[in-house]
Design a protein around this motif. Structure first.
Motif, PDB file in Angstrom:
ATOM      1  N   ALA A  45      46.313  47.027 -50.339  1.00 44.23           N
ATOM      2  CA  ALA A  45      45.632  45.745 -50.525  1.00 44.23           C
ATOM      3  C   ALA A  45      45.372  45.020 -49.218  1.00 44.23           C
ATOM      4  N   GLY A  46      46.042  45.453 -48.160  1.00 44.46           N
ATOM      5  CA  GLY A  46      45.853  44.796 -46.875  1.00 44.46           C
ATOM      6  C   GLY A  46      46.922  45.217 -45.906  1.00 44.46           C
ATOM      7  N   ALA A  47      47.157  44.369 -44.894  1.00 42.75           N
ATOM      8  CA  ALA A  47      48.082  44.740 -43.839  1.00 42.75           C
ATOM      9  C   ALA A  47      48.703  43.497 -43.225  1.00 42.75           C
ATOM     10  N   HIS A  48      49.707  43.745 -42.399  1.00 41.41           N
ATOM     11  CA  HIS A  48      50.354  42.673 -41.641  1.00 41.41           C
ATOM     12  C   HIS A  48      50.410  43.102 -40.187  1.00 41.41           C
ATOM     13  N   VAL A  49      50.033  42.208 -39.281  1.00 41.22           N
ATOM     14  CA  VAL A  49      50.076  42.530 -37.859  1.00 41.22           C
ATOM     15  C   VAL A  49      51.055  41.603 -37.144  1.00 41.22           C
ATOM     16  N   GLY A  50      51.779  42.172 -36.200  1.00 39.63           N
ATOM     17  CA  GLY A  50      52.728  41.421 -35.403  1.00 39.63           C
ATOM     18  C   GLY A  50      52.147  41.039 -34.062  1.00 39.63           C
ATOM     19  N   ALA A  51      52.983  40.457 -33.231  1.00 41.45           N
ATOM     20  CA  ALA A  51      52.526  39.912 -31.960  1.00 41.45           C
ATOM     21  C   ALA A  51      51.995  40.982 -31.010  1.00 41.45           C
ATOM     22  N   LEU A  76      47.218  44.807 -33.054  1.00 41.64           N
ATOM     23  CA  LEU A  76      45.855  44.329 -32.834  1.00 41.64           C
ATOM     24  C   LEU A  76      45.783  42.819 -33.049  1.00 41.64           C
ATOM     25  N   PRO A  77      44.952  42.115 -32.273  1.00 41.57           N
ATOM     26  CA  PRO A  77      44.749  40.688 -32.534  1.00 41.57           C
ATOM     27  C   PRO A  77      44.244  40.474 -33.952  1.00 41.57           C
ATOM     28  N   VAL A  78      44.541  39.310 -34.492  1.00 41.81           N
ATOM     29  CA  VAL A  78      44.202  39.041 -35.888  1.00 41.81           C
ATOM     30  C   VAL A  78      42.712  39.178 -36.143  1.00 41.81           C
ATOM     31  N   ASP A  79      41.871  38.671 -35.236  1.00 46.00           N
ATOM     32  CA  ASP A  79      40.430  38.765 -35.478  1.00 46.00           C
ATOM     33  C   ASP A  79      39.962  40.215 -35.473  1.00 46.00           C
ATOM     34  N   ALA A  80      40.555  41.046 -34.619  1.00 46.53           N
ATOM     35  CA  ALA A  80      40.205  42.463 -34.600  1.00 46.53           C
ATOM     36  C   ALA A  80      40.685  43.154 -35.871  1.00 46.53           C
ATOM     37  N   ALA A  81      41.892  42.814 -36.314  1.00 43.77           N
ATOM     38  CA  ALA A  81      42.409  43.387 -37.555  1.00 43.77           C
ATOM     39  C   ALA A  81      41.533  43.003 -38.730  1.00 43.77           C
ATOM     40  N   LEU A 138      45.514  39.797 -45.197  1.00 47.66           N
ATOM     41  CA  LEU A 138      45.909  40.024 -43.809  1.00 47.66           C
ATOM     42  C   LEU A 138      46.979  39.010 -43.418  1.00 47.66           C
ATOM     43  N   GLY A 139      48.161  39.506 -43.155  1.00 47.73           N
ATOM     44  CA  GLY A 139      49.245  38.651 -42.701  1.00 47.73           C
ATOM     45  C   GLY A 139      49.404  38.750 -41.204  1.00 47.73           C
ATOM     46  N   ALA A 140      49.927  37.692 -40.602  1.00 39.55           N
ATOM     47  CA  ALA A 140      50.180  37.676 -39.168  1.00 39.55           C
ATOM     48  C   ALA A 140      51.518  37.018 -38.906  1.00 39.55           C
ATOM     49  N   THR A 141      52.171  37.440 -37.855  1.00 41.90           N
ATOM     50  CA  THR A 141      53.461  36.883 -37.482  1.00 41.90           C
ATOM     51  C   THR A 141      53.268  35.644 -36.618  1.00 41.90           C
ATOM     52  N   ALA A 142      54.059  34.613 -36.887  1.00 39.39           N
ATOM     53  CA  ALA A 142      54.018  33.395 -36.077  1.00 39.39           C
ATOM     54  C   ALA A 142      55.408  32.795 -36.023  1.00 39.39           C
ATOM     55  N   ALA A 183      42.964  30.680 -38.006  1.00 35.90           N
ATOM     56  CA  ALA A 183      41.576  30.548 -37.569  1.00 35.90           C
ATOM     57  C   ALA A 183      40.928  31.908 -37.341  1.00 35.90           C
ATOM     58  N   ALA A 184      41.745  32.905 -36.974  1.00 41.47           N
ATOM     59  CA  ALA A 184      41.224  34.246 -36.711  1.00 41.47           C
ATOM     60  C   ALA A 184      41.097  35.093 -37.964  1.00 41.47           C
ATOM     61  N   GLY A 185      41.604  34.596 -39.110  1.00 42.49           N
ATOM     62  CA  GLY A 185      41.415  35.335 -40.352  1.00 42.49           C
ATOM     63  C   GLY A 185      42.647  35.706 -41.119  1.00 42.49           C
ATOM     64  N   ALA A 186      43.822  35.214 -40.713  1.00 36.07           N
ATOM     65  CA  ALA A 186      45.044  35.520 -41.468  1.00 36.07           C
ATOM     66  C   ALA A 186      45.043  34.773 -42.791  1.00 36.07           C
ATOM     67  N   THR A 187      45.447  35.448 -43.853  1.00 34.67           N
ATOM     68  CA  THR A 187      45.519  34.822 -45.177  1.00 34.67           C
ATOM     69  C   THR A 187      46.919  34.332 -45.509  1.00 34.67           C
ATOM     70  N   TYR A 188      47.925  34.767 -44.753  1.00 36.22           N
ATOM     71  CA  TYR A 188      49.276  34.229 -44.862  1.00 36.22           C
ATOM     72  C   TYR A 188      49.972  34.463 -43.533  1.00 36.22           C
ATOM     73  N   LEU A 189      51.082  33.774 -43.315  1.00 33.87           N
ATOM     74  CA  LEU A 189      51.861  33.932 -42.092  1.00 33.87           C
ATOM     75  C   LEU A 189      53.281  34.382 -42.428  1.00 33.87           C
TER      76      LEU A 189
END
Length: 217
Positions: free
Chosen positions: A81-87, A90-95, A105-109, A120-126
Motif C-alpha cells: 500500500a505504500g512505504a516509509h522512508v527514514g532520514a 530517498l528524500p520524501v519528494d523523490a519517494a 508515504l510515511g516519513a521519519t521526523a 510539504a514534500a508529500g508525506a501522508t503520516y509521520l
C-alpha cells in the motif's frame, strides 16, 4: 497501530505477523492495524521481496494495509500500500515521485521543522521518535519523549505515529501528547505471546482520550 517486522537473527516475522493478525481479527480491530515490513540492511533484495510478498498476502487476506520501510522498489514490486522512508533514505519528494500520488508515504521526523518539510514534500503520516530508548535498532539519536512528540504533532496536520520504546503502559501518555497511534517492534515481536501483546496494545489505543479523534493508521 503499526506493527513493524523484526527480521533480526532468531526472529520469526511471519509467525509474529500471523499472531498479530489473528488477535486483531478476534478483537474486531483490523482497521486499527497497519504492518510495516522492515528488513535488515544486509538482507538481499530477493529475500526482502519474498518476505514482503508473503506479508502483503497475509495482510490482504485480513484487509490490513502493508507498507515497506526504505526499499521502495520492493513496495512497488509486491503491490504494498505504500512505504516509509527514514532520514537516510530517498528524500520524501523523490519517494513520492517513485510511489505515485495514491500511495501511503510515511516519513521519519523528530522535530517540528523536519515534520513540516516532510508533509510539504508529500508525506501522508509521520513516524516520530525515538520517543524512548529502544534496543531493537542501533544508532538512534537521544529519545525526544512525549514533549518532543507533542511539538511535532502540534506543527502538522497529518497523523503522527510514536515510535521506539513503546509499551502498553506508555500508550496513554503518547496519546495525550498528540499521537494518533504507535509503531511497535519489540513490544510484540519479543513478547511471550505476540497475539496477546497485540490485543493489549490495540485495546490501549482504543481507550484514547475522548477529546482526541483520529485513527491510529
Amino acid at each position: 497501530m503499526h506493527l513493524i517486522t523484526d527480521t533480526r537473527p532468531g526472529c520469526d516475522p511471519l509467525g509474529v505477523l500471523r499472531a498479530a493478525l489473528a488477535a486483531a481479527r478476534s478483537a474486531d480491530a483490523t482497521p486499527d492495524l497497519v504492518v510495516q515490513v522492515r528488513v535488515e540492511d544486509d538482507m538481499t533484495d530477493r529475500d526482502a521481496y519474498e518476505l514482503t510478498a508473503r506479508a502483503v498476502a497475509e495482510c490482504a487476506a485480513n484487509q490490513v494495509g502493508c507498507l515497506v520501510n526504505d526499499r521502495l522498489h520492493v513496495a512497488l514490486a509486491t503491490g504494498a500500500a505504500g512505504a516509509h522512508v527514514g532520514a537516510l533514505d530517498l528524500p520524501v519528494d523523490a519517494a513520492r515521485r517513485v510511489l505515485g500520488p495514491a500511495a501511503i508515504l510515511g516519513a521519519t521526523a523528530r522535530d517540528p521543522a523536519t515534520g513540516r518539510a516532510a508533509v510539504a514534500a508529500g508525506a501522508t503520516y509521520l513516524g516520530v521518535g525515538p520517543c524512548y530508548a529502544t534496543g531493537t535498532k542501533t544508532g538512534l539519536p537521544d529519545p525526544i519523549g512525549p514533549a518532543g512528540l507533542a511539538a511535532v504533532a502540534a506543527a502538522v496536520d497529518v497523523p503522527v505515529i510514536a515510535i521506539a520504546g513503546v509499551t502498553v503502559d506508555r500508550v496513554p501518555e503518547l496519546l495525550a501528547a498528540g499521537a494518533h497511534g504507535v509503531a511497535v517492534v519489540g513490544a510484540i515481536a519479543a513478547a511471550a505471546d505476540p497475539g496477546r501483546a497485540t490485543a493489549e496494545l490495540l485495546a490501549a489505543l482504543r481507550r484514547r482520550p475522548a477529546t482526541q479523534t483520529g485513527a491510529s493508521r
